[in-house]
Scaffold this motif. Structure first.
Motif, PDB file in Angstrom:
ATOM      1  N   ASP A  39       4.291   9.340 -10.112  1.00  0.00           N
ATOM      2  CA  ASP A  39       3.838   8.554 -11.260  1.00  0.00           C
ATOM      3  C   ASP A  39       2.934   9.488 -12.092  1.00  0.00           C
ATOM      4  O   ASP A  39       1.760   9.696 -11.769  1.00  0.00           O
ATOM      5  CB  ASP A  39       3.052   7.336 -10.739  1.00  0.00           C
ATOM      6  N   HIS A  80       6.524  11.408   4.040  1.00  0.00           N
ATOM      7  CA  HIS A  80       5.682  12.459   4.644  1.00  0.00           C
ATOM      8  C   HIS A  80       6.487  13.695   5.047  1.00  0.00           C
ATOM      9  O   HIS A  80       6.126  14.818   4.713  1.00  0.00           O
ATOM     10  CB  HIS A  80       4.949  11.915   5.885  1.00  0.00           C
ATOM     11  N   THR A  83       7.996  15.745   2.103  1.00  0.00           N
ATOM     12  CA  THR A  83       6.954  16.419   1.329  1.00  0.00           C
ATOM     13  C   THR A  83       6.338  17.567   2.132  1.00  0.00           C
ATOM     14  O   THR A  83       6.181  18.683   1.626  1.00  0.00           O
ATOM     15  CB  THR A  83       5.850  15.396   0.946  1.00  0.00           C
ATOM     16  N   GLU A  97      -1.732  12.299   5.860  1.00  0.00           N
ATOM     17  CA  GLU A  97      -2.348  11.004   6.144  1.00  0.00           C
ATOM     18  C   GLU A  97      -1.656  10.333   7.337  1.00  0.00           C
ATOM     19  O   GLU A  97      -0.482  10.592   7.617  1.00  0.00           O
ATOM     20  CB  GLU A  97      -2.297  10.095   4.888  1.00  0.00           C
ATOM     21  N   SER A 158       1.551   0.103   2.077  1.00  0.00           N
ATOM     22  CA  SER A 158       1.996   0.632   3.370  1.00  0.00           C
ATOM     23  C   SER A 158       3.033  -0.265   4.044  1.00  0.00           C
ATOM     24  O   SER A 158       3.088  -0.336   5.274  1.00  0.00           O
ATOM     25  CB  SER A 158       0.805   0.858   4.309  1.00  0.00           C
TER      26      SER A 158
HETATM   27  N1  LIG Z   1      -6.531   7.220   6.941  1.00  0.00           N
HETATM   28  C1  LIG Z   1      -6.554   5.964   6.538  1.00  0.00           C
HETATM   29  O1  LIG Z   1      -7.388   5.172   6.986  1.00  0.00           O
HETATM   30  C2  LIG Z   1      -5.550   5.485   5.500  1.00  0.00           C
HETATM   31  C3  LIG Z   1      -5.830   4.358   4.735  1.00  0.00           C
HETATM   32  C4  LIG Z   1      -4.891   3.950   3.776  1.00  0.00           C
HETATM   33  C5  LIG Z   1      -3.689   4.668   3.633  1.00  0.00           C
HETATM   34  N2  LIG Z   1      -3.437   5.743   4.425  1.00  0.00           N
HETATM   35  C6  LIG Z   1      -2.156   6.472   4.322  1.00  0.00           C
HETATM   36  O2  LIG Z   1      -2.101   7.154   3.084  1.00  0.00           O
HETATM   37  C7  LIG Z   1      -0.736   7.215   2.628  1.00  0.00           C
HETATM   38  C8  LIG Z   1      -0.674   6.661   1.202  1.00  0.00           C
HETATM   39  O3  LIG Z   1      -1.078   5.303   1.211  1.00  0.00           O
HETATM   40  P1  LIG Z   1      -1.629   4.587  -0.111  1.00  0.00           P
HETATM   41  O4  LIG Z   1      -2.136   3.277   0.311  1.00  0.00           O
HETATM   42  O5  LIG Z   1      -2.502   5.508  -0.886  1.00  0.00           O
HETATM   43  O6  LIG Z   1      -0.238   4.389  -0.925  1.00  0.00           O
HETATM   44  P2  LIG Z   1      -0.047   4.199  -2.495  1.00  0.00           P
HETATM   45  O7  LIG Z   1       1.301   3.587  -2.666  1.00  0.00           O
HETATM   46  O8  LIG Z   1      -1.229   3.550  -3.119  1.00  0.00           O
HETATM   47  O9  LIG Z   1       0.004   5.706  -3.054  1.00  0.00           O
HETATM   48  C9  LIG Z   1       1.080   6.574  -2.800  1.00  0.00           C
HETATM   49  C10 LIG Z   1       1.255   7.468  -4.047  1.00  0.00           C
HETATM   50  O10 LIG Z   1       2.277   8.430  -3.775  1.00  0.00           O
HETATM   51  C11 LIG Z   1       3.110   8.563  -4.935  1.00  0.00           C
HETATM   52  N3  LIG Z   1       4.404   9.078  -4.492  1.00  0.00           N
HETATM   53  C12 LIG Z   1       5.413   8.431  -3.863  1.00  0.00           C
HETATM   54  N4  LIG Z   1       6.401   9.283  -3.532  1.00  0.00           N
HETATM   55  C13 LIG Z   1       6.002  10.501  -3.969  1.00  0.00           C
HETATM   56  C14 LIG Z   1       6.588  11.802  -3.912  1.00  0.00           C
HETATM   57  N5  LIG Z   1       7.767  12.009  -3.312  1.00  0.00           N
HETATM   58  N6  LIG Z   1       5.910  12.844  -4.483  1.00  0.00           N
HETATM   59  C15 LIG Z   1       4.704  12.645  -5.095  1.00  0.00           C
HETATM   60  N7  LIG Z   1       4.101  11.428  -5.165  1.00  0.00           N
HETATM   61  C16 LIG Z   1       4.741  10.386  -4.599  1.00  0.00           C
HETATM   62  C17 LIG Z   1       3.151   7.166  -5.539  1.00  0.00           C
HETATM   63  O11 LIG Z   1       3.472   7.208  -6.928  1.00  0.00           O
HETATM   64  C18 LIG Z   1       1.708   6.678  -5.298  1.00  0.00           C
HETATM   65  O12 LIG Z   1       0.849   7.005  -6.371  1.00  0.00           O
HETATM   66  C19 LIG Z   1       0.094   6.423   3.646  1.00  0.00           C
HETATM   67  O13 LIG Z   1       0.669   7.298   4.576  1.00  0.00           O
HETATM   68  C20 LIG Z   1      -0.940   5.548   4.338  1.00  0.00           C
HETATM   69  O14 LIG Z   1      -0.584   5.204   5.660  1.00  0.00           O
HETATM   70  C21 LIG Z   1      -4.355   6.177   5.330  1.00  0.00           C
END
Ligand SMILES: NC(=O)c1ccc[n+]([C@@H]2O[C@H](COP(=O)([O-])OP(=O)(O)OC[C@H]3O[C@@H](n4cnc5c(N)ncnc54)[C@H](O)[C@@H]3O)[C@@H](O)[C@H]2O)c1
Length: 251
Positions: A39, A80, A83, A97, A158
């Protein structure tokens, strides 16, 4: 100087960008060369906020900045492996993550890629660094029974993975590090409630040491709870991840 980038700056990835920016401001040996998001408007907004460049894909980032040495991967879990594979093959270390991958086969492939390319992949199991968990680790002797609850209010995030990979993964990681005994048996039940995947799950894990751990995780709760309690000889220990406190009772 380490040149870093963040791939995926949605709800969670923007925290990585914020922290890299802070480290840079504090004079650490780090330079955030860019943020990537499919995005582009989102990538632009985050890049503007943290004074770096925006890219729409990993390809674009690597073409412009071949000097990238490390990257945070915070795209949805189903992305994951794809990428991280692209980054590892270009010699970039990755902080991925949690959960590491959407399946065991994908996680094994990631480990193989790191070995093949001599790179580091770290998983963002942030609860390991929760002050309450760090304070508890040295207190662990011979835990025999765990009761763990991680409940959250539904959000449409998620949902590409079930609640075990989304939420319970944190508690599985912490309990396995505390028990240090092979797992003997796992019994589990899970139900899809609002998404197409399991949204609420209960797992009973028994270890060779005789310890039993009972985990409940839900992403369709009406309240937020993140608690881990356990018994060991002469002690009951209660950890509240949210409040970041630990109560120790002599019994
Ligand atoms: N450590 C923690 O406590 C914790 C907490 C929340 C989320 N997470 C992890 O973080 C990761 C993201 O979660 P989130 O809630 O931020 O999701 P989200 O959907 O809010 O954000 C994901 C982003 O990735 C982008 N995206 C999707 N495919 C892509 C690609 N191929 N190349 C580039 N950008 C791409 C999307 O446009 C979006 O902006 C997940 O794996 C989730 O499990 C970890």
């Amino acid at each position: 100087m380490i040149n870093v980038a963040v791939i995926g700056v949605g709800a969670f990835g923007r925290n990585h960008a914020r922290v890299y920016h802070q480290l840079q401001q504090q004079g650490e040996e780090i330079r955030m060369v860019g943020v990537v998001d499919a995005d582009v408007a989102r990538a632009d907004a985050v890049a503007k906020e943290y004074g770096t460049r925006a890219f729409g894909s990993v390809e674009q980032l690597l073409t412009t900045h071949s000097e990238v040495q490390a990257a945070s991967v915070a795209v949805p879990t189903r992305e994951h492996l794809k990428t991280a594979r692209r980054l590892l093959r270009s010699g970039v270390d990755v902080l991925i993550e949690k959960p590491l991958a959407a399946s065991l086969a994908e996680a094994d492939e990631l480990i193989g890629l790191c070995q093949e390319h001599g790179r580091i992949a770290q998983v963002g199991h942030l609860e390991r660094f929760n002050p309450a968990v760090r304070a508890t680790a040295p207190l662990v002797t011979l835990p025999m029974f765990f009761e763990v609850h991680r409940l959250s209010i539904f959000t449409p995030r998620s949902l590409d993975v079930d609640v075990v990979l989304d939420l319970m993964i944190h508690d599985l990681d912490v309990v396995l590090s505390f028990v240090r005994s092979p797992v003997k048996e796992i019994r589990a039940v899970g139900l899809p409630i609002l998404s197409g995947k399991v949204d609420i799950a209960n797992v009973r894990m028994e270890f060779d040491s005789g310890c039993v751990a009972n985990f409940t995780a839900s992403r369709v709760s009406t309240e937020r709870v993140r608690k881990l309690r356990f018994f060991q000889p002469q002690q009951y220990i209660s950890v509240d991840y949210g409040r970041q406190d630990v109560l120790v009772f002599a019994v």
